[in-house]
Design a protein around this motif. Structure first.
Motif, mmCIF file in Angstrom:
data_model
loop_
_atom_site.group_PDB
_atom_site.id
_atom_site.type_symbol
_atom_site.label_atom_id
_atom_site.label_comp_id
_atom_site.label_asym_id
_atom_site.label_seq_id
_atom_site.Cartn_x
_atom_site.Cartn_y
_atom_site.Cartn_z
ATOM 1 N N SER A 29 -17.021 5.226 0.813
ATOM 2 C CA SER A 29 -15.050 5.292 0.325
ATOM 3 C C SER A 29 -14.955 6.442 -0.672
ATOM 4 O O SER A 29 -15.692 6.787 -1.107
ATOM 5 N N LYS A 30 -13.818 7.008 -0.096
ATOM 6 C CA LYS A 30 -13.439 8.758 -0.690
ATOM 7 C C LYS A 30 -12.999 7.688 -1.819
ATOM 8 O O LYS A 30 -12.939 9.188 -2.555
ATOM 9 N N SER A 31 -11.963 7.556 -1.800
ATOM 10 C CA SER A 31 -11.198 7.504 -3.431
ATOM 11 C C SER A 31 -12.166 6.359 -4.293
ATOM 12 O O SER A 31 -12.878 5.640 -4.280
ATOM 13 N N GLY A 32 -11.812 6.604 -5.660
ATOM 14 C CA GLY A 32 -11.826 6.481 -6.481
ATOM 15 C C GLY A 32 -13.033 6.764 -7.517
ATOM 16 O O GLY A 32 -13.224 7.984 -6.486
ATOM 17 N N ALA A 67 -4.372 1.237 -7.518
ATOM 18 C CA ALA A 67 -5.524 2.969 -7.125
ATOM 19 C C ALA A 67 -5.300 3.669 -8.845
ATOM 20 O O ALA A 67 -5.439 4.930 -7.704
ATOM 21 N N GLN A 90 -9.305 2.616 -10.457
ATOM 22 C CA GLN A 90 -10.652 2.177 -8.556
ATOM 23 C C GLN A 90 -11.514 2.819 -9.372
ATOM 24 O O GLN A 90 -11.574 4.006 -9.079
ATOM 25 N N PRO A 117 -3.639 3.902 -2.697
ATOM 26 C CA PRO A 117 -3.583 4.837 -3.154
ATOM 27 C C PRO A 117 -1.744 5.926 -3.659
ATOM 28 O O PRO A 117 -1.206 5.358 -2.859
ATOM 29 N N ASN A 119 -15.416 3.815 -7.537
ATOM 30 C CA ASN A 119 -16.037 4.082 -5.764
ATOM 31 C C ASN A 119 -17.209 3.599 -6.182
ATOM 32 O O ASN A 119 -18.315 4.239 -6.517
ATOM 33 N N GLN A 162 0.629 8.755 -4.832
ATOM 34 C CA GLN A 162 0.093 10.718 -5.004
ATOM 35 C C GLN A 162 1.565 10.464 -5.648
ATOM 36 O O GLN A 162 2.150 9.737 -6.988
ATOM 37 N N ASP A 207 -7.279 6.349 -10.152
ATOM 38 C CA ASP A 207 -8.643 7.189 -9.897
ATOM 39 C C ASP A 207 -8.275 8.628 -11.026
ATOM 40 O O ASP A 207 -9.399 9.628 -10.837
ATOM 41 N N ARG A 208 -6.949 9.038 -11.905
ATOM 42 C CA ARG A 208 -7.195 10.522 -12.292
ATOM 43 C C ARG A 208 -5.954 10.353 -13.924
ATOM 44 O O ARG A 208 -5.189 9.284 -13.800
ATOM 45 N N ASN A 244 0.726 -1.198 -0.427
ATOM 46 C CA ASN A 244 -0.190 0.283 -0.240
ATOM 47 C C ASN A 244 0.782 1.267 -0.231
ATOM 48 O O ASN A 244 0.337 2.485 -0.578
#
Ligand code: PLP
Length: 232
Positions: free
Chosen positions: A135-138, A101, A127, A83, A129, A85, A103-104, A57
């Motif tokens: 859940s905040k990510s995805g 993961a 990823q 996640p 959501n 960065q 997501d952008r 992770n």
């Protein structure tokens, strides 16, 4: 038999049983051993028991572990499941085989630009959501197709499929719902011309539900290595 070997065997049996129930070949599900918070010895024990694919992770923790395991590098496959960065993309593009993961688009573009030419394309999942606001990510399900098309066009990435971390819930029918939604999303993308083969879903608590709904890759930590110390 080491305790890791015994627990790996139990997890393989859980996967095989779920495959049998859903009449899927057992080779259609890849087991990813999630080693976050566990040291290099845990990886060595699992490798000795036949496990090849490992999930991490945290980028820095993973890089330290890879360095300690450099002698085994060709036999290990490393997946970043946490996640990502933007200031870590270069290290990730250079060291990992898979990233789950994404997501952008911006992150994907950086990974593609920074993937060394000597390595095969970086294998990528988006990823999603899938449980909604909990859940905040995805990426929101409605935005997946546009992002998937953009990412599929990047030269140094290979878009493989979708990943989700549904909110923990009891009961097999309730557990199956978000996994089913992710599978249906993948099927919709494929019917619109994409060619995705990976559903990264299912963890220690819900791997059967995920396999019954078509998971091709389950990410399992606790059932193999035991409970993790809470991250400070
Ligand atoms: C930690 C983690 C896992 C493994 O969870 P367990 O419940 O320990 O099996 C799987 N996927 C992701 C994204 C994780 O962060």
């Amino acid at each position: 038999m080491s305790s890791v070997e015994a627990k790996l065997q139990q997890v393989r049996t859980r996967i095989a049983t779920a495959c049998e129930t859903s009449q899927r070949p057992v080779q259609s599900v890849t087991l990813l051993a999630v080693t976050k918070t566990f040291g290099p010895l845990a990886v060595r024990d699992a490798l000795a028991a036949g496990q090849r694919a490992f999930g991490e992770n945290y980028v820095q923790e993973a890089l330290d572990k890879m360095a300690a395991l450099a002698d085994l590098r060709p036999r290990l496959e490393w997946h970043l499941i946490g996640p990502l960065q933007s200031n870590k993309t270069r290290a990730v593009a250079e060291a990992f085989d898979w990233v789950h993961a994404v997501d952008r688009l911006k992150l994907a573009q950086r990974l593609s630009e920074q993937r060394p030419a000597v390595l095969p394309p970086l294998q990528v999942c988006l990823q999603v959501n899938i449980s909604g606001e909990a859940s905040k990510s995805g990426v929101a399900p409605g935005e997946v197709e546009a992002l998937a098309r953009s990412i599929a066009a990047l030269p140094r990435l290979q878009l493989r499929g979708l990943m989700a971390i549904p909110e923990p819930i009891d009961g097999s029918e309730a557990q199956r719902r978000p996994h089913r939604a992710l599978r249906e999303l993948l099927e919709a993308l494929n019917s619109h011309g994409l060619a995705l083969d990976t559903l990264s879903m299912g963890m220690t608590g819900d791997l059967e539900a995920a396999v019954l709904e078509g998971a091709t890759l389950v990410r399992v930590g606790t059932a193999i290595f035991g409970a993790r110390a809470p991250v400070a």
